[in-house]
Design a protein around this motif. Structure first.
Motif, PDB file in Angstrom:
ATOM      1  N   LEU A 167       0.864  -1.176   0.000  1.00 45.49           N
ATOM      2  CA  LEU A 167       0.000   0.000   0.000  1.00 45.49           C
ATOM      3  C   LEU A 167       0.905   1.231   0.000  1.00 45.49           C
ATOM      4  CD1 LEU A 167      -2.783  -0.858   2.620  1.00 45.49           C
ATOM      5  CD2 LEU A 167      -3.121  -0.396   0.192  1.00 45.49           C
ATOM      6  N   LEU A 168       0.756   2.053  -1.015  1.00 49.05           N
ATOM      7  CA  LEU A 168       1.659   3.198  -1.166  1.00 49.05           C
ATOM      8  C   LEU A 168       0.871   4.504  -1.091  1.00 49.05           C
ATOM      9  CD1 LEU A 168       4.542   4.118  -1.643  1.00 49.05           C
ATOM     10  CD2 LEU A 168       4.179   3.833  -4.099  1.00 49.05           C
ATOM     11  N   ASP A 169       1.200   5.303  -0.088  1.00 48.32           N
ATOM     12  CA  ASP A 169       0.574   6.601   0.154  1.00 48.32           C
ATOM     13  C   ASP A 169       1.416   7.655  -0.561  1.00 48.32           C
ATOM     14  OD1 ASP A 169      -0.052   9.150   1.396  1.00 48.32           O
ATOM     15  OD2 ASP A 169      -0.948   8.056   3.073  1.00 48.32           O
ATOM     16  N   THR A 170       0.812   8.387  -1.494  1.00 48.78           N
ATOM     17  CA  THR A 170       1.573   9.336  -2.323  1.00 48.78           C
ATOM     18  C   THR A 170       1.435  10.782  -1.844  1.00 48.78           C
ATOM     19  OG1 THR A 170      -0.263   9.637  -3.899  1.00 48.78           O
ATOM     20  CG2 THR A 170       1.266   7.818  -4.317  1.00 48.78           C
ATOM     21  N   ARG A 171       0.943  10.974  -0.637  1.00 49.52           N
ATOM     22  CA  ARG A 171       0.735  12.326  -0.104  1.00 49.52           C
ATOM     23  C   ARG A 171       1.996  12.843   0.593  1.00 49.52           C
ATOM     24  NH1 ARG A 171      -3.886  11.653   3.884  1.00 49.52           N
ATOM     25  NH2 ARG A 171      -2.566   9.887   4.435  1.00 49.52           N
ATOM     26  N   ASP A 172       1.894  14.055   1.122  1.00 44.70           N
ATOM     27  CA  ASP A 172       3.061  14.624   1.785  1.00 44.70           C
ATOM     28  C   ASP A 172       3.162  14.106   3.228  1.00 44.70           C
ATOM     29  OD1 ASP A 172       1.535  16.283   3.590  1.00 44.70           O
ATOM     30  OD2 ASP A 172       1.396  17.832   2.051  1.00 44.70           O
ATOM     31  N   GLU A 173       4.281  14.417   3.866  1.00 46.97           N
ATOM     32  CA  GLU A 173       4.583  13.848   5.183  1.00 46.97           C
ATOM     33  C   GLU A 173       3.566  14.243   6.242  1.00 46.97           C
ATOM     34  OE1 GLU A 173       8.450  13.405   8.175  1.00 46.97           O
ATOM     35  OE2 GLU A 173       8.478  14.871   6.547  1.00 46.97           O
ATOM     36  N   ALA A 174       3.146  15.508   6.252  1.00 50.35           N
ATOM     37  CA  ALA A 174       2.200  15.963   7.273  1.00 50.35           C
ATOM     38  C   ALA A 174       0.865  15.238   7.164  1.00 50.35           C
ATOM     39  CB  ALA A 174       1.990  17.469   7.146  1.00 50.35           C
ATOM     40  N   GLU A 175       0.388  15.036   5.962  1.00 47.22           N
ATOM     41  CA  GLU A 175      -0.875  14.331   5.762  1.00 47.22           C
ATOM     42  C   GLU A 175      -0.772  12.885   6.246  1.00 47.22           C
ATOM     43  OE1 GLU A 175      -2.935  15.950   1.761  1.00 47.22           O
ATOM     44  OE2 GLU A 175      -0.819  15.400   1.527  1.00 47.22           O
ATOM     45  N   TYR A 176       0.334  12.250   5.882  1.00 46.58           N
ATOM     46  CA  TYR A 176       0.562  10.859   6.272  1.00 46.58           C
ATOM     47  C   TYR A 176       0.636  10.720   7.786  1.00 46.58           C
ATOM     48  CZ  TYR A 176       2.999   6.339   6.629  1.00 46.58           C
ATOM     49  OH  TYR A 176       3.368   5.058   6.958  1.00 46.58           O
ATOM     50  N   GLU A 177       1.370  11.619   8.411  1.00 48.80           N
ATOM     51  CA  GLU A 177       1.535  11.525   9.861  1.00 48.80           C
ATOM     52  C   GLU A 177       0.218  11.757  10.594  1.00 48.80           C
ATOM     53  OE1 GLU A 177       4.659  14.147  11.018  1.00 48.80           O
ATOM     54  OE2 GLU A 177       6.237  12.762  10.359  1.00 48.80           O
ATOM     55  N   GLU A 178      -0.617  12.598  10.046  1.00 57.46           N
ATOM     56  CA  GLU A 178      -1.900  12.873  10.679  1.00 57.46           C
ATOM     57  C   GLU A 178      -2.837  11.668  10.584  1.00 57.46           C
ATOM     58  OE1 GLU A 178      -5.707  15.947  10.367  1.00 57.46           O
ATOM     59  OE2 GLU A 178      -3.936  16.265   9.122  1.00 57.46           O
ATOM     60  N   GLN A 179      -2.820  11.010   9.422  1.00 63.72           N
ATOM     61  CA  GLN A 179      -3.759   9.904   9.227  1.00 63.72           C
ATOM     62  C   GLN A 179      -3.421   9.153   7.945  1.00 63.72           C
ATOM     63  OE1 GLN A 179      -7.924  11.022   8.365  1.00 63.72           O
ATOM     64  NE2 GLN A 179      -8.502   9.832  10.158  1.00 63.72           N
ATOM     65  N   HIS A 180      -3.268   7.838   8.052  1.00 70.95           N
ATOM     66  CA  HIS A 180      -3.039   7.027   6.856  1.00 70.95           C
ATOM     67  C   HIS A 180      -3.614   5.631   7.057  1.00 70.95           C
ATOM     68  CE1 HIS A 180       0.589   6.306   9.385  1.00 70.95           C
ATOM     69  NE2 HIS A 180       0.427   5.055   8.994  1.00 70.95           N
ATOM     70  N   ILE A 181      -3.733   4.903   5.966  1.00 72.68           N
ATOM     71  CA  ILE A 181      -4.243   3.537   6.035  1.00 72.68           C
ATOM     72  C   ILE A 181      -3.194   2.657   6.711  1.00 72.68           C
ATOM     73  CG2 ILE A 181      -4.979   1.542   4.665  1.00 72.68           C
ATOM     74  CD1 ILE A 181      -6.010   3.521   2.563  1.00 72.68           C
ATOM     75  N   PRO A 182      -3.596   1.807   7.637  1.00 70.10           N
ATOM     76  CA  PRO A 182      -2.625   0.969   8.358  1.00 70.10           C
ATOM     77  C   PRO A 182      -1.709   0.180   7.420  1.00 70.10           C
ATOM     78  CG  PRO A 182      -4.781   0.808   9.379  1.00 70.10           C
ATOM     79  CD  PRO A 182      -4.975   1.586   8.112  1.00 70.10           C
ATOM     80  N   GLY A 183      -0.416   0.230   7.727  1.00 72.33           N
ATOM     81  CA  GLY A 183       0.559  -0.522   6.947  1.00 72.33           C
ATOM     82  C   GLY A 183       1.056   0.170   5.698  1.00 72.33           C
ATOM     83  N   ALA A 184       0.490   1.311   5.371  1.00 74.43           N
ATOM     84  CA  ALA A 184       0.903   2.000   4.150  1.00 74.43           C
ATOM     85  C   ALA A 184       2.290   2.609   4.288  1.00 74.43           C
ATOM     86  CB  ALA A 184      -0.107   3.094   3.793  1.00 74.43           C
ATOM     87  N   ILE A 185       3.035   2.588   3.200  1.00 69.70           N
ATOM     88  CA  ILE A 185       4.350   3.217   3.122  1.00 69.70           C
ATOM     89  C   ILE A 185       4.191   4.505   2.327  1.00 69.70           C
ATOM     90  CG2 ILE A 185       6.718   2.968   2.258  1.00 69.70           C
ATOM     91  CD1 ILE A 185       6.319  -0.077   2.486  1.00 69.70           C
ATOM     92  N   ARG A 186       4.846   5.558   2.788  1.00 65.89           N
ATOM     93  CA  ARG A 186       4.686   6.847   2.108  1.00 65.89           C
ATOM     94  C   ARG A 186       5.845   7.151   1.175  1.00 65.89           C
ATOM     95  NH1 ARG A 186       6.185  12.128   2.093  1.00 65.89           N
ATOM     96  NH2 ARG A 186       7.844  11.686   3.583  1.00 65.89           N
ATOM     97  N   ILE A 187       5.512   7.534  -0.047  1.00 72.71           N
ATOM     98  CA  ILE A 187       6.457   8.194  -0.954  1.00 72.71           C
ATOM     99  C   ILE A 187       5.692   9.331  -1.616  1.00 72.71           C
ATOM    100  CG2 ILE A 187       7.921   8.047  -2.995  1.00 72.71           C
ATOM    101  CD1 ILE A 187       8.472   5.183  -2.425  1.00 72.71           C
ATOM    102  N   ASP A 188       5.985  10.545  -1.221  1.00 68.80           N
ATOM    103  CA  ASP A 188       5.359  11.720  -1.831  1.00 68.80           C
ATOM    104  C   ASP A 188       5.607  11.672  -3.337  1.00 68.80           C
ATOM    105  OD1 ASP A 188       4.746  14.352  -2.734  1.00 68.80           O
ATOM    106  OD2 ASP A 188       5.284  15.202  -0.791  1.00 68.80           O
ATOM    107  N   TRP A 189       4.563  11.882  -4.141  1.00 69.82           N
ATOM    108  CA  TRP A 189       4.716  11.820  -5.599  1.00 69.82           C
ATOM    109  C   TRP A 189       5.822  12.732  -6.100  1.00 69.82           C
ATOM    110  CZ3 TRP A 189       4.237  15.707  -9.231  1.00 69.82           C
ATOM    111  CH2 TRP A 189       3.725  16.934  -8.774  1.00 69.82           C
ATOM    112  N   ARG A 190       6.055  13.849  -5.386  1.00 68.25           N
ATOM    113  CA  ARG A 190       7.084  14.801  -5.813  1.00 68.25           C
ATOM    114  C   ARG A 190       8.496  14.230  -5.683  1.00 68.25           C
ATOM    115  NH1 ARG A 190       6.826  20.288  -6.288  1.00 68.25           N
ATOM    116  NH2 ARG A 190       9.004  19.915  -6.828  1.00 68.25           N
TER     117      ARG A 190
END
Length: 265
Positions: free
Chosen positions: A163-186
């Motif tokens: 599960l890949l979260d493409t949002r920015d760090e602040a959005e991810y830290e506030e709330q994300h789907i469990p187990g998702a890994i973040r890589i900002d599209w930018r």
């Protein structure tokens, strides 16, 4: 049709006179008219192919509305769409994912954007003469790269799915789907060229985040309203990842029904 869904300006310059290649500028109409655009490009503004109130998932505009847009732009079912914007391709990528969702297979994103193109090639303020065509879309394609909420819920505990979260760090830290890994599209964008970073750089980024570079793994992308994930989708597909799909509803849909989330704050 180009070999990958990401084409460089030189390729487009060589193929822009091909009648089967249709260049689409997704910026606002005032930008297209006043600032200029690529020669031969038609204008399909971003807001025209987004509709959160349609009967289709997320912000997809509906089959009839999208068919009408393409037909009025003179684009037929077998034509190649090459889209661009002036924001590193994130708005243009959304057009391409929408086209794929409705079964239009020949799509590509201009690597870079309008500002990048301007550095080496001409622009114009003259609009092309367009002959409309009849385009019929029956609904979402069987091959649409879209998964629903149930598939995302199942993926949370499935180690074979990323599960890949493409949002920015602040959005991810506030709330994300469990187990998702973040890589900002930018993070896939090279600020100097305004285009996509090299394959080696992207592979290194994936590895650093604990994501396999196995091209056959399933990757489910999400953001908030399926705009930002579209750029990541095109980039990963261009690198040969064959099983990349999107959660069209993204966090808007997930939180609307009380889906479980994690927070780092």
């Amino acid at each position: 049709m180009p070999e990958t869904p990401l084409v460089d300006p030189a390729w487009l310059a060589d193929h822009r006179d091909d009648p089967s290649v249709h260049i689409v500028d997704v910026r606002d109409s005032w930008e297209y008219d006043s600032i200029g655009h690529l020669p031969g490009a038609v204008n399909i503004p971003f807001d025209s192919y987004r509709d959160a109130d349609s009967s289709d998932p997320g912000t997809l505009p509906g089959a009839d509305a999208f068919a009408r847009l393409l037909g009025e732009a003179g684009i037929g079912p077998d034509d190649t769409i090459v889209a661009y914007d002036d924001t590193h391709g994130v708005f243009a990528a959304r057009l391409l994912v929408t086209a794929l969702a409705y079964g239009h297979e020949n799509v590509a994103l201009l690597d870079g954007d309008f500002s990048s193109w301007q550095r080496a090639f001409e622009t114009t303020t003259e609009s092309p003469t367009v002959e409309s065509v009849t385009y019929v879309i029956d609904g979402l394609a069987a091959t649409a790269p879209i998964v629903d909420r149930a598939a995302v819920a199942a993926a949370i505990d499935d180690e074979t799915v990323t599960l890949l979260d493409t949002r920015d760090e602040a959005e991810y830290e506030e709330q994300h789907i469990p187990g998702a890994i973040r890589i900002d599209w930018r993070e896939f964008v090279d600020d100097e060229s305004r285009g996509v970073r090299s394959a080696a750089e992207i592979e290194s980024l994936l590895t650093d985040r604990g994501i396999s570079t196995d091209r056959n793994q399933r990757i489910i992308l999400y953001c908030n309203t399926s705009r930002r994930l579209s750029h990541t989708f095109v980039v990963l597909r261009s690198l040969g990842f064959t099983d990349v799909v999107i959660y069209e509803g993204s966090m808007t849909d997930w939180t609307a029904v009380g889906g479980a989330t994690e927070s780092l704050v």
